[in-house]
Scaffold this motif. Structure first.
Motif, PDB file in Angstrom:
ATOM      1  N   GLU A 107       0.971  -1.585  -0.104  1.00 29.43           N
ATOM      2  CA  GLU A 107       0.001   0.119   0.134  1.00 29.43           C
ATOM      3  C   GLU A 107       0.556   1.188   0.342  1.00 29.43           C
ATOM      4  OE1 GLU A 107       0.547  -2.294   2.294  1.00 29.43           O
ATOM      5  OE2 GLU A 107      -1.253  -3.117   2.477  1.00 29.43           O
ATOM      6  N   VAL A 108       1.937   1.104   0.358  1.00 37.01           N
ATOM      7  CA  VAL A 108       2.941   2.473   0.526  1.00 37.01           C
ATOM      8  C   VAL A 108       4.525   1.514   0.338  1.00 37.01           C
ATOM      9  CG1 VAL A 108       1.766   3.014   2.938  1.00 37.01           C
ATOM     10  CG2 VAL A 108       3.856   1.326   2.838  1.00 37.01           C
ATOM     11  N   PRO A 109       4.513   3.401  -0.535  1.00 40.72           N
ATOM     12  CA  PRO A 109       6.335   3.968  -0.991  1.00 40.72           C
ATOM     13  C   PRO A 109       6.962   3.069   0.299  1.00 40.72           C
ATOM     14  CG  PRO A 109       5.323   5.553  -1.200  1.00 40.72           C
ATOM     15  CD  PRO A 109       4.554   4.733  -0.475  1.00 40.72           C
ATOM     16  N   LEU A 261       9.905  11.722  -1.447  1.00 40.80           N
ATOM     17  CA  LEU A 261       8.376  10.917  -2.724  1.00 40.80           C
ATOM     18  C   LEU A 261       7.622  11.441  -1.888  1.00 40.80           C
ATOM     19  CD1 LEU A 261       9.740   6.961  -2.606  1.00 40.80           C
ATOM     20  CD2 LEU A 261       8.407   8.567  -4.073  1.00 40.80           C
ATOM     21  N   LEU A 262       7.437  11.902  -0.206  1.00 39.15           N
ATOM     22  CA  LEU A 262       7.061  12.436   0.433  1.00 39.15           C
ATOM     23  C   LEU A 262       6.451  13.849  -0.331  1.00 39.15           C
ATOM     24  CD1 LEU A 262       4.193  11.915   2.732  1.00 39.15           C
ATOM     25  CD2 LEU A 262       6.303  13.095   4.823  1.00 39.15           C
ATOM     26  N   HIS A 263       7.837  14.474  -0.190  1.00 41.82           N
ATOM     27  CA  HIS A 263       7.055  15.245  -1.411  1.00 41.82           C
ATOM     28  C   HIS A 263       6.853  15.783  -2.240  1.00 41.82           C
ATOM     29  CE1 HIS A 263       8.989  19.763  -3.101  1.00 41.82           C
ATOM     30  NE2 HIS A 263       7.682  19.853  -2.817  1.00 41.82           N
ATOM     31  N   GLN A 264       6.766  14.589  -3.609  1.00 43.92           N
ATOM     32  CA  GLN A 264       6.651  14.603  -4.275  1.00 43.92           C
ATOM     33  C   GLN A 264       4.685  14.087  -4.660  1.00 43.92           C
ATOM     34  OE1 GLN A 264       7.159  14.852  -7.536  1.00 43.92           O
ATOM     35  NE2 GLN A 264       9.123  16.072  -6.410  1.00 43.92           N
ATOM     36  N   MET A 265       4.777  13.411  -3.373  1.00 35.32           N
ATOM     37  CA  MET A 265       3.255  12.533  -2.887  1.00 35.32           C
ATOM     38  C   MET A 265       1.939  13.838  -2.315  1.00 35.32           C
ATOM     39  SD  MET A 265       3.701   9.856  -0.981  1.00 35.32           S
ATOM     40  CE  MET A 265       2.234   9.091  -0.645  1.00 35.32           C
ATOM     41  N   LEU A 266       2.450  15.165  -1.282  1.00 31.97           N
ATOM     42  CA  LEU A 266       1.987  16.283  -1.281  1.00 31.97           C
ATOM     43  C   LEU A 266       1.674  16.508  -2.222  1.00 31.97           C
ATOM     44  CD1 LEU A 266       4.151  16.625   2.180  1.00 31.97           C
ATOM     45  CD2 LEU A 266       2.042  15.732   2.085  1.00 31.97           C
ATOM     46  N   ARG A 267       2.052  16.876  -2.845  1.00 28.93           N
ATOM     47  CA  ARG A 267       1.740  17.643  -4.400  1.00 28.93           C
ATOM     48  C   ARG A 267       1.015  16.650  -5.065  1.00 28.93           C
ATOM     49  NH1 ARG A 267       7.602  19.623  -6.554  1.00 28.93           N
ATOM     50  NH2 ARG A 267       6.693  20.684  -8.171  1.00 28.93           N
ATOM     51  N   GLY A 268       0.587  15.484  -4.976  1.00 26.98           N
ATOM     52  CA  GLY A 268      -0.237  14.517  -5.880  1.00 26.98           C
ATOM     53  C   GLY A 268      -0.241  13.719  -6.353  1.00 26.98           C
ATOM     54  N   MET A 269       0.906  13.654  -6.519  1.00 21.96           N
ATOM     55  CA  MET A 269       1.977  11.678  -7.452  1.00 21.96           C
ATOM     56  C   MET A 269       1.588  10.963  -6.695  1.00 21.96           C
ATOM     57  SD  MET A 269       5.847  11.754  -8.650  1.00 21.96           S
ATOM     58  CE  MET A 269       6.023  13.163  -9.021  1.00 21.96           C
ATOM     59  N   ASP A 270       1.455   9.667  -7.518  1.00 20.73           N
ATOM     60  CA  ASP A 270       1.224   8.764  -6.844  1.00 20.73           C
ATOM     61  C   ASP A 270       2.054   7.731  -6.731  1.00 20.73           C
ATOM     62  OD1 ASP A 270      -0.265   6.301  -6.312  1.00 20.73           O
ATOM     63  OD2 ASP A 270      -1.801   5.673  -8.129  1.00 20.73           O
TER      64      ASP A 270
END
Length: 405
Positions: A107-109, A261-270
């Motif tokens: 479920e998670v990176p 990675l978390l930075h990218q996820m906070l910007r909407g990346m899956d």
């Protein structure tokens, strides 16, 4: 006016993200991961309001009620997976690598230290020292130490592939109540091993136990047993008389990658299903693994004593008393085996220690002279001029120039 506080307009668009870091900051590996996260924040324009539990034992308590925007967590703790898997905010996992891909959470990176390469680096180093027998000192099975069993699996795979003997000892858990018996059992295991042998310890903490047991059992390190740990933990170095060789994990790079990675996820990346395997940085080679064959048991025993106490002002007579022979007999063995006197070997040990401290620490030169058994800073200067044709300060300048090129 909404958002007006003490005359200052607070823009919700500029509010930093609230991020929880769920790690055990008492451990050097976790601290290095956290440092990597900090380096990422300092090198970018990312602004995070970081939450870290003051008491790591309660770091999962009420995390379900955390009103934040993201989490970076140590997934080597099974509780983290169980608690965070249904959290409806971005989560990045950090932990050990697995030889079976099914063991990774779906479920998670996941950012993983490369356990197989950690062990390979330690094993290859022992091979380079000329050793042909190997052992592994691990940990007993436990749900929170799956990473340790991955390292044990990697060791077993290497020795099987190369058709060499590889002995494994898991030992007992570390506890105050059972410590005496655990050390006695460890000393017994070490005494029964074929020698010389190289041992890979699953962590620096376990490597330090090996060094303690070798001292208690009168086993020479590294002439009989060469030891390599994992973590490059400064605390382990402080607590051992014989400097410990250790593999340096890429833990800071893991932290930087997890933050990115978390930075990218906070910007909407899956990023679901992302897997990143981070290799070790290298190996810090110290005295515990610098094996070289010695035929004379007197020289072997004396060398072991010098490594422990050479910076405490010991004299040749004390070394001979420890070995149990006369000074004349010991000197004959040293000249035959090492082409040096006992005094010269003690002096070389003191100089090597001083050079390492000068090059790799911020300890004042006067304190280094004291730590290394020189009677004064002036005497250390005189010895450096005689042996190296330079002063300690000039040695430091030369080291910095060499490191910069």
């Amino acid at each position: 006016m909404a958002g007006l506080t003490h005359g200052v307009v607070i823009s919700s668009a500029m509010a930093p993200h609230r991020i929880a870091l769920l790690f055990n900051a008492n451990k050097v590996y976790d601290r290095q991961v956290i440092a990597g996260i900090g380096h990422y924040l300092n090198s970018t324009r990312v602004e995070w309001d970081l939450f870290m539990e003051e008491d790591f034992r309660s770091r999962m308590r009420d995390i379900g009620q955390f009103r934040g925007d993201g989490v970076i967590a140590d997934f080597d703790d099974p509780e983290a997976h169980e608690t965070l898997v249904d959290l409806h905010i971005p989560v990045v996992a950090v932990g050990g690598s697995y030889h079976d891909p099914a063991n990774y959470p779906d479920e998670v990176p996941y950012i993983a230290t490369d356990n197989a390469r950690l062990i390979r680096l330690a094993y290859d180093h022992l091979i380079e020292q000329g050793l042909t027998r190997f052992a592994f000192y691990g940990l007993p099975p436990h749900p929170t130490s799956r990473w340790a069993h991955e390292r044990e699996h990697a060791f077993r795979a290497i020795v099987a592939e190369e058709s060499v003997e590889g002995l494994v000892y898991q030992g007992s858990p570390t506890s105050a109540g059972g410590w005496g018996q655990a050390v006695e059992e460890l000393v017994t295991w070490l005494a029964e091993l074929p020698k010389p042998i190289g041992i890979v310890a699953v962590t620096d903490a376990r490597a330090r136990q090996l060094l303690q047991a070798c001292v208690m059992g009168g086993i020479a390190v590294p002439e009989q047993i060469a030891i390599v740990g994992i973590d490059n933990d400064p605390m382990a170095q402080l607590l051992t008389r014989i400097p410990l060789t250790s593999v340096i994990q890429g833990a800071e790079e893991m932290g930087r990658t997890a933050a990115h990675l978390l930075h990218q996820m906070l910007r909407g990346m899956d990023c679901a299903g992302t897997r990143v395997l981070v290799p070790p940085v290298g190996i810090n080679v110290q005295a515990s693994s610098k094996f070289h064959p010695i035929r004379s048991p007197h020289v072997m025993r004396a060398s072991h004593y010098i490594r422990q106490y050479g910076c405490l002002g010991i004299k040749t007579e004390q070394v001979a008393d420890y070995v149990g022979v006369s000074r004349t007999v010991l000197e004959e063995h040293f000249k035959r085996e090492l082409k040096q006197t006992v005094h010269q070997v003690i002096l070389t040990h003191k100089l090597d220690t001083a050079c390492d401290l000068i090059a790799n620490s911020d300890v004042p030169l006067a304190d280094i002279a004291l730590r290394c058994g020189f009677t004064s800073l002036q005497y250390m200067y005189a010895v450096f001029r005689r042996e190296y044709d330079c002063t300690p300060r000039q040695y430091l300048d030369l080291h910095r120039k060499t490191a910069a090129t």
